[in-house]
Design an enzyme around this catalytic site. Structure first.
Site, PDB file in Angstrom:
ATOM      1  NE  ARG A  71     -53.894  44.106   7.941  1.00 47.95           N
ATOM      2  CZ  ARG A  71     -54.533  45.222   7.625  1.00 47.95           C
ATOM      3  NH1 ARG A  71     -54.878  46.082   8.546  1.00 47.95           N
ATOM      4  NH2 ARG A  71     -54.828  45.480   6.371  1.00 47.95           N
ATOM      5  CD  GLU A 108     -56.035  48.223  -1.480  1.00 43.40           C
ATOM      6  OE1 GLU A 108     -56.000  47.160  -0.873  1.00 43.40           O
ATOM      7  OE2 GLU A 108     -55.137  49.091  -1.369  1.00 43.40           O
TER       8      GLU A 108
END
Length: 184
Positions: A71, A108
């Site tokens: 993105r 993450e």
């Protein structure tokens, strides 16, 4: 630009971010920027706010570098075009042809490797790093590490959304982080 106009643009952007609980796994509140991309006015607002910030803060920018698939690639070329500079990709390992430089980093939810073409950035070039979202800072940290390896100067990091409670900005110090929206 007047503060009220800036506030209106930020409100528009914020209205286009959707929250999805428990995605991609339980306990994570996913901030989805896809509706920003679907709305030309919201996308223009993001690009304009980034452009104004960069022009206000930095005398010279040589390249806009997107950390990492995918993105960041959506905002990076638009900003680079506005600034009249080139755009460079940081990708997941194995996606770029030719000689590359790579670095391992923490995600993450796991580990990964990021890489850049070895000739993409020249020593001493002044670069802006851009991504859609800052969470733990792993991907932008990796992009900063790649810039160090190539001896480029990181001017700062730009993100549309920052998840403040994950302290990603601390991991990126001494580099500054400019985020349009912040969530706790």
């Amino acid at each position: 630009i007047m503060a009220s106009e800036q506030d209106c643009r930020l409100k528009l952007i914020e209205s286009r971010v959707r929250a999805f609980p428990d995605f991609p796994k339980k306990g994570i509140l996913f901030r989805d920027i896809c509706p920003i991309l679907k709305d030309p006015e919201a996308l223009l607002a993001v690009t304009s706010l980034f452009e104004e910030y960069v022009k206000d803060k930095f005398q010279q920018v040589d390249l806009v570098v997107a950390g990492l698939d995918a993105r960041g690639f959506l905002f990076g070329p638009l900003l680079a075009q506005r600034l009249g500079v080139g755009f460079v990709l940081v990708r997941k390992k194995g996606k770029l042809p030719g000689a590359t430089v790579s670095v391992a980093y923490d995600l993450e939810y796991g580990k990964a490797e990021a890489e850049i073409q070895a000739d993409a950035v020249s020593p001493g070039q002044k670069v802006i790093l851009i991504d859609d979202l800052l969470a733990t800072g792993g991907t932008l940290f990796a992009a900063c590490a790649l810039m160090r390896q190539l001896k480029a100067e990181v001017l700062g990091c730009l993100v549309a959304v920052e998840l403040k409670d994950l302290n990603g900005a601390d991991k990126l110090k001494p580099h500054s982080v400019y985020s349009l929206l912040q969530y706790e």
